[in-house]
Design a protein around this motif. Structure first.
Motif, mmCIF file in Angstrom:
data_model
loop_
_atom_site.group_PDB
_atom_site.id
_atom_site.type_symbol
_atom_site.label_atom_id
_atom_site.label_comp_id
_atom_site.label_asym_id
_atom_site.label_seq_id
_atom_site.Cartn_x
_atom_site.Cartn_y
_atom_site.Cartn_z
ATOM 1 N N GLU A 192 36.670 39.461 34.475
ATOM 2 C CA GLU A 192 37.814 38.844 35.130
ATOM 3 C C GLU A 192 39.085 39.079 34.322
ATOM 4 O O GLU A 192 40.157 39.363 34.879
ATOM 5 C CB GLU A 192 37.564 37.352 35.310
ATOM 6 N N TRP A 195 39.818 43.265 34.205
ATOM 7 C CA TRP A 195 40.185 43.829 35.504
ATOM 8 C C TRP A 195 41.355 43.092 36.132
ATOM 9 O O TRP A 195 42.116 43.669 36.926
ATOM 10 C CB TRP A 195 38.978 43.852 36.430
ATOM 11 N N GLY A 196 41.546 41.829 35.766
ATOM 12 C CA GLY A 196 42.741 41.132 36.228
ATOM 13 C C GLY A 196 44.007 41.803 35.733
ATOM 14 O O GLY A 196 45.001 41.921 36.461
ATOM 15 N N ALA A 199 44.286 45.547 37.412
ATOM 16 C CA ALA A 199 44.689 45.532 38.821
ATOM 17 C C ALA A 199 46.204 45.488 38.960
ATOM 18 O O ALA A 199 46.765 46.013 39.929
ATOM 19 C CB ALA A 199 44.058 44.334 39.533
ATOM 20 N N ALA A 234 42.235 46.705 43.447
ATOM 21 C CA ALA A 234 41.587 45.408 43.635
ATOM 22 C C ALA A 234 40.141 45.577 44.105
ATOM 23 O O ALA A 234 39.244 44.847 43.666
ATOM 24 C CB ALA A 234 42.373 44.574 44.640
ATOM 25 N N THR A 244 40.235 39.900 41.702
ATOM 26 C CA THR A 244 41.602 40.232 42.072
ATOM 27 C C THR A 244 41.833 40.063 43.559
ATOM 28 O O THR A 244 41.040 40.507 44.387
ATOM 29 C CB THR A 244 41.914 41.684 41.669
ATOM 30 N N VAL A 249 48.645 40.036 43.581
ATOM 31 C CA VAL A 249 49.203 41.075 42.715
ATOM 32 C C VAL A 249 50.567 41.521 43.239
ATOM 33 O O VAL A 249 51.537 41.653 42.470
ATOM 34 C CB VAL A 249 48.246 42.271 42.610
#
Length: 307
Positions: A192, A195-196, A199, A234, A244, A249
Motif C-alpha cells: 500500500e 504502490w500508493g 501510482a 492504479a 489506489t 490520484v
C-alpha cells in the motif's frame, strides 16, 4: 515479512536524540538532514568529498515555502565510520548500488534503514545487504531541489512520509519525523505504501518529462493522457496489493502547485541519468507479471528511453 507485506520484527527503540546518517544529501536528503539537525538530532551526511566539504564548512542552507529560510549544522563524510540509530537512503535509484558502499552493514547492527527512493523494487536490494529486520520501507512526498552542495530549495508547502510496518514498531520512527516538522504516518502494508506513491509518481514523472512541461500544463493540455495513465498505474497497483483509487490520484494532481516539475524532468533538463527503469520499468514488469495491458505506459517509456 509476511505475505501481506507486514513487518513482523520486534520494536526497535528510537532515542529522543538520535544519530542519523543521510546517504545522499540532495534535494530530499538535504532537506530532511537539515530538519532533523534543527530538531536536535546528530546528523551525518554521506556523500562524495565535493559535496561533503561544503556541508562540513557551511552546513545546509534551506529556503522553504513551508519552514522559512534557515541553516543547519551537520557532519559530513564519504564513509560511515560508527554506529547510527537510523540511516535515511535518499540517493537516486540509478546510484543506489555504488552509494551503499558508503554504509558498511556493521554500523547498522542496531539501527534502522529507511529508504526514500522512487520505485517499488529497491527494498529487496537493501534487505539483501542489511537484513529484513533492519529495513523499514517508506515513501516521501515533497518537491525539493539541491541547487548547489548544501543549498536546498523546498518548493512544496508540505513534506509527507509514509512508513510501512506495525504501529508499535514504526510509531517511534514516525514521531522522530513529526518532531522535525514532517507529516508522518504508519501504514501496515508495504505494498500500500510503495504502490500508493508510484501510482502518483509514475504519471507525474513520465508525462512532465515527455512533454517537458510542469504538472499544471500537463493536467490541462494532456488531461486525457494523464487520466489514462493514472488508470493504468492504479490497475497495476491494485493487482500488486495497493489500494489506489484513480479519482483520488487525479484530485491530488489538481491540488498540486501548477509550476511543479518532477525530479525525472529536472534530471532530463540537466542531462542526468533518468530513473526511468525504477519508475516506468518497474511498472511495466509488474503489469507483465499480472497480465495487465498498459499501452500508454509502454509507449511513454519507449519514447523516453529513445531520447
Amino acid at each position: 515479512m509476511s505475505a501481506s507485506g507486514q513487518l513482523t520484527t520486534d520494536t526497535v527503540p528510537i532515542p529522543a536524540r538520535s544519530t542519523v546518517a543521510v546517504l545522499g544529501p540532495g534535494g530530499v536528503g538535504g532537506l530532511l538532514a537539515a530538519l532533523l539537525s534543527r530538531a536536535g538530532h546528530r546528523v551525518i551526511c554521506l556523500a562524495r568529498e565535493e559535496t561533503a566539504a561544503p556541508l562540513r564548512q557551511d552546513g545546509i542552507r534551506v529556503r522553504s515555502r513551508q519552514f522559512g529560510d534557515f541553516t543547519a549544522a551537520v557532519e559530513a563524510d564519504g564513509l560511515l565510520r560508527e554506529p547510527v540509530d537510523l540511516c535515511l537512503v535518499t540517493v537516486k535509484n540509478t546510484a543506489l548500488d555504488a552509494a551503499l558502499d558508503r554504509v558498511p552493514p556493521q554500523w547498522l547492527a542496531n539501527g534502522l534503514v529507511v529508504p526514500l527512493l522512487n520505485g517499488v523494487e529497491h527494498p529487496h536490494t537493501l534487505r539483501a545487504r542489511y537484513g529484513d529486520e533492519r529495513v523499514v520501507p517508506a515513501v516521501v512526498r515533497v518537491e525539493s531541489t539541491r541547487t548547489a552542495p548544501g543549498v536546498i530549495e523546498h518548493g512544496s508547502p508540505f513534506v509527507e512520509i509514509d512508513l510501512a510496518g506495525r504501529p508499535e514498531r514504526s510509531a517511534p520512527l514516525a514521531g522522530l519525523f513529526t518532531g522535525a516538522g514532517v507529516t508522518a504516518r504508519v501504514l501496515p502494508d508495504e505494498n500500500e505504501v510503495l504502490w500508493g506513491k508510484l501510482a502518483f509518481l509514475a504519471p507525474f514523472a513520465l508525462l512532465t518529462t515527455r512533454h517537458r512541461q510542469p504538472i499544471g500544463t500537463v493536467r490541462s493540455e494532456w488531461r486525457g493522457e494523464l487520466s489514462a495513465l493514472v488508470e493504468e498505474t492504479a490497475a497495476v497497483g491494485r493487482a500488486c496489493g495497493g489500494r489506489t483509487v484513480a479519482a483520488e490520484v487525479l484530485a491530488r494532481y489538481d491540488a498540486f502547485p501548477a509550476d511543479s516539475r518532477s525530479s525525472m524532468q529536472r534530471d532530463a533538463e540537466a542531462g542526468r541519468p533518468l530513473e526511468l527503469d525504477a519508475i516506468g520499468g518497474a511498472l511495466l514488469r509488474a503489469a507483465d507479471r499480472h497480465g495487465i495491458p498498459v499501452p500508454l505506459t509502454t509507449r511513454l517509456v519507449a519514447e523516453l528511453a529513445a531520447g
